[in-house]
Design a protein around this motif. Structure first.
Motif, PDB file in Angstrom:
ATOM      1  N   UNK A 254       0.834  -1.208   0.000  1.00 54.09           N
ATOM      2  CA  UNK A 254       0.000   0.000   0.000  1.00 54.09           C
ATOM      3  C   UNK A 254       0.865   1.254   0.000  1.00 54.09           C
ATOM      4  N   UNK A 255       1.896   1.253   0.835  1.00 53.25           N
ATOM      5  CA  UNK A 255       2.780   2.414   0.944  1.00 53.25           C
ATOM      6  C   UNK A 255       3.440   2.723  -0.402  1.00 53.25           C
ATOM      7  N   UNK A 256       3.972   1.692  -1.033  1.00 55.34           N
ATOM      8  CA  UNK A 256       4.635   1.883  -2.331  1.00 55.34           C
ATOM      9  C   UNK A 256       3.625   2.347  -3.381  1.00 55.34           C
ATOM     10  N   UNK A 257       2.411   1.796  -3.339  1.00 55.55           N
ATOM     11  CA  UNK A 257       1.387   2.172  -4.323  1.00 55.55           C
ATOM     12  C   UNK A 257       1.010   3.648  -4.189  1.00 55.55           C
ATOM     13  N   UNK A 291      11.546  -4.929  -0.818  1.00 51.65           N
ATOM     14  CA  UNK A 291      12.214  -5.720  -1.851  1.00 51.65           C
ATOM     15  C   UNK A 291      12.818  -4.775  -2.888  1.00 51.65           C
ATOM     16  N   UNK A 292      13.550  -5.290  -3.881  1.00 53.59           N
ATOM     17  CA  UNK A 292      14.179  -4.401  -4.876  1.00 53.59           C
ATOM     18  C   UNK A 292      13.206  -3.463  -5.574  1.00 53.59           C
ATOM     19  N   UNK A 293      12.041  -3.980  -5.960  1.00 57.89           N
ATOM     20  CA  UNK A 293      11.070  -3.139  -6.660  1.00 57.89           C
ATOM     21  C   UNK A 293      10.581  -1.998  -5.772  1.00 57.89           C
ATOM     22  N   UNK A 294      10.374  -2.293  -4.486  1.00 63.89           N
ATOM     23  CA  UNK A 294       9.893  -1.261  -3.568  1.00 63.89           C
ATOM     24  C   UNK A 294      10.950  -0.192  -3.344  1.00 63.89           C
ATOM     25  N   UNK A 295      12.202  -0.597  -3.138  1.00 60.58           N
ATOM     26  CA  UNK A 295      13.289   0.369  -2.933  1.00 60.58           C
ATOM     27  C   UNK A 295      13.406   1.280  -4.144  1.00 60.58           C
ATOM     28  N   UNK A 296      13.404   0.685  -5.324  1.00 60.65           N
ATOM     29  CA  UNK A 296      13.516   1.468  -6.555  1.00 60.65           C
ATOM     30  C   UNK A 296      12.312   2.380  -6.746  1.00 60.65           C
ATOM     31  N   UNK A 297      11.120   1.851  -6.485  1.00 60.08           N
ATOM     32  CA  UNK A 297       9.901   2.635  -6.674  1.00 60.08           C
ATOM     33  C   UNK A 297       9.819   3.836  -5.764  1.00 60.08           C
ATOM     34  N   UNK A 298      10.145   3.640  -4.481  1.00 60.18           N
ATOM     35  CA  UNK A 298      10.075   4.754  -3.524  1.00 60.18           C
ATOM     36  C   UNK A 298      11.132   5.806  -3.849  1.00 60.18           C
TER      37      UNK A 298
END
Length: 659
Positions: A254-257, A291-298
């Motif tokens: 949710x946070x990343x979204x 995870x990698x996607x979350x780190x990159x996305x944020x």
């Protein structure tokens, strides 16, 4: 079967740019759902329906004949027939394992045909699986804000899916509904088509109920951004619902979204500042689980939203990125490096991880990722021979596939850090070949950056300088009505100085005086690094004790050759020190380069390219250059040791006098 009308009647697919506006019209020519098609291609009248002629029927993507006998819910049954037919059914929903297996197989599809083949191979798919399939088609077909192959929308499979979504939008799950709407925007379907209008209307109704999850609200928000832009009323409504949710109850997804939704345009111009600050504080506590996607996305969201106040979060994300370096996709790593450059942050452990990882992928990673690696090390002034040598080796073999911008940006990193790899001859030979074959493809400023970077490491592109000094090229460098930036003029001036000093055989055009600067020292993009004030004051005190008076040396002296000397000492023919103000009888000039930390790479004691060329040029201009590096001078503890050090540096062959 009724669905065979799909093949018999021509369909019209209308694609409009995202955000386009047309008068809303809910009227749409449609077939009666009770009409069945015979083998002769006629529409038989059932329950009072009138006969329709085949040759006059034109349908849009969003209206497909529906079988009347099927019960509707949130799963799609696929009938194995010559024409794909889908219906929503309550009887058999796929299990969670079946759905995960389908999604995994979907990710392996490398073409739209494979997606369609996969859809035909399964018995039952849920509405979320249908939406995922549409998203995968969009992933494979999107290119530069449009579909690479718009005819993919003519596929019977796509039309059948869209028909069922249109007819039974009210029976879709919340997740399936909003995901399907977003997928349709990514396929650039007409926002005023029956399908899109029904999906939006149903989404509005679900939104009014206030029962959507954070993730579903964010998916809907992304769709409305694509359809109506940041001013969408639905966007404001769903953002109000998001803000009412307690942050501590949000999942990591949710946070990343929400970060990505704000990044998409909702959070621009300082909107939702309080929400963002609360999210930053919460995100700091959960970065260890990203995870990698979350780190990159944020990190990507923080850059887009320019959240400079979120440095604690950036630092934590960088620490987490260390663990994920080998697991980032090329795109994710590119975003991470771009963010760290934006915030001016680097981490020792991150550097170590990159030094281990980059040499293993230098020949296989995406060209933009490799280029971003070089930009990152160059921007942070970090010289890593393992990384630079590996990329230099791959450059020789891969440069033909690089864009001109990628070629220039990689060489610029070598120039900035003043580093020549072991295969420098091959690297710059390749650069020369590319310049010969693709010279006209370079953007003017990128070309100037490339040629200037070459001179920083004593590689002289004489064959191309004449073109750079031409009036045509200089006109290309000018911005509309703004002239040429001072930093660009400084590069041109130093490039001209280089060919005059180091390439005496050059006989090409000269750089006209109106394009030359008088000083390389300027704010912002300077070709010289200002002297460190603390180190300068310490050296100045020692020089006064050494020379006997402050008048015997000049400080921050601008030479006729554009360079600024930290300290200048003048000597007569017999070696005596002259007052700094004296201009006659000057036999020798000594230029003291008081080199602080910023004039070296941050991890190794190597001069930056712009400092190396300065000292090289000063020697060619007749100055005796004496370097006072910070790592030598700061070791001196006493006043006497400082004076003795300066004496040995400046006058190594004379005795020191006591004043």
């Amino acid at each position: 079967m009724a669905l065979k009308l799909i093949q018999r009647f021509p369909f019209r697919i209308r694609c409009y740019p995202v955000g386009s506006v047309r008068p809303l019209s809910t009227s749409s020519q449609s077939l009666c759902v009770n009409c069945l098609c015979t083998s002769a291609g006629r529409c038989i009248r059932i329950r009072g329906c009138r006969k329709l002629l085949q040759d006059s029927l034109t349908r849009s993507l969003t209206t497909i004949v529906r079988e009347p006998a099927f019960i509707s819910s949130s799963s799609v049954g696929i009938h194995r027939d010559s024409v794909p037919r889908f219906c929503l059914t309550q009887l058999h929903r796929p299990t969670a394992i079946e759905e995960q297996s389908f999604l995994h197989r979907l990710e392996t599809c490398s073409s739209s045909r494979q997606v369609f083949r996969l859809l035909r191979s399964v018995e039952i798919v849920s509405d979320t699986m249908v939406a995922a399939a549409l998203h995968r088609v969009a992933d494979l077909e999107q290119e530069g804000g449009a579909l690479n192959n718009p005819t993919v929308l003519e596929e019977a499979t796509i039309r059948a899916l869209c028909f069922q979504l249109e007819q039974d939008s009210g029976r879709l799950t919340d997740a399936g509904l909003v995901s399907a709407l977003l997928a349709c925007t990514r396929l650039y379907l007409d926002p005023w088509s029956t399908l899109m209008v029904r999906l939006m209307s149903e989404s509005q109704a679900r939104l009014d109920r206030g029962e959507m999850t954070i993730g579903e609200l964010c998916t809907l928000g992304q769709a409305m951004l694509a359809i109506e832009g940041p001013g969408s009323v639905m966007l404001e409504q769903l953002m109000e619902q998001i803000q009412r949710q307690e942050l501590s109850n949000w999942s990591l997804a949710d946070l990343v979204a929400v970060y990505r939704l704000l990044q998409g345009g909702v959070g621009v111009d300082g909107k939702y500042r309080d929400l963002l600050n609360a999210m930053h504080s919460h995100a700091v506590t959960v970065t260890s689980r990203m995870d990698p996607a979350a780190v990159s996305g944020v990190l990507g969201a923080l850059v887009t939203l320019n959240q400079m106040q979120a440095m604690p979060l950036v630092i934590n994300l960088c620490k987490q990125a260390v663990r994920h370096v080998p697991h980032f996709t090329d795109e994710e790593l590119t975003h991470v490096l771009g963010a760290l450059m934006h915030f001016g942050h680097s981490d020792h452990y991150f550097m170590e991880a990159m030094e281990k990882y980059v040499p293993t992928v230098a020949f296989t990673s995406h060209p933009e990722t490799i280029t971003k690696v070089m930009q990152f090390f160059g921007r942070r002034n970090i010289l890593s021979p393992p990384v630079f040598d590996a990329i230099a080796e791959s450059f020789v073999y891969r440069a033909d596939d690089y864009s001109t911008s990628q070629v220039a940006r990689q060489i610029m990193a070598f120039g900035k850090l003043g580093y020549l790899p072991p295969n420098a001859g091959q690297v710059f030979g390749k650069v020369e070949t590319i310049l010969h074959t693709r010279f006209s493809q370079f953007q003017p400023r990128m070309l100037l950056n490339l040629l200037h970077a070459c001179t920083l490491v004593e590689r002289f592109p004489v064959n191309f300088v004449s073109k750079v000094f031409s009036s045509y090229f200089l006109q290309q460098l000018q911005e509309q009505g703004m002239g040429i930036e001072r930093g660009v003029l400084a590069q041109l001036t130093q490039l001209y100085m280089t060919v005059k000093l180091e390439c005496p055989f050059y006989e090409g055009p000269k750089l006209l005086p109106k394009y030359r600067v008088k000083s390389f020292l300027m704010s912002g993009r300077s070709l010289e690094t200002p002297v460190d004030p603390h180190l300068y004051n310490s050296v100045k005190t020692g020089l006064v004790d050494l020379l006997g008076d402050r008048s015997y040396f000049g400080s921050k002296v601008l030479t006729p050759y554009c360079y600024t000397l930290d300290v200048e000492i003048k000597l007569d023919e017999e070696g005596y020190v002259l007052p700094a103000s004296q201009t006659d009888d000057v036999y020798k000039r000594i230029a003291l380069c008081i080199d602080g930390q910023k004039r070296f790479t941050s991890n190794l004691r190597q001069l930056l390219g712009k400092e190396a060329i300065k000292q090289r040029h000063l020697r060619l201009l007749g100055y005796e250059v004496v370097q006072i590096p910070y790592f030598e001078y700061e070791k001196l503890q006493s006043k006497n040791s400082m004076v003795e050090y300066l004496h040995q540096k400046i006058f190594p062959h004379t005795y020191r006098l006591s004043w």
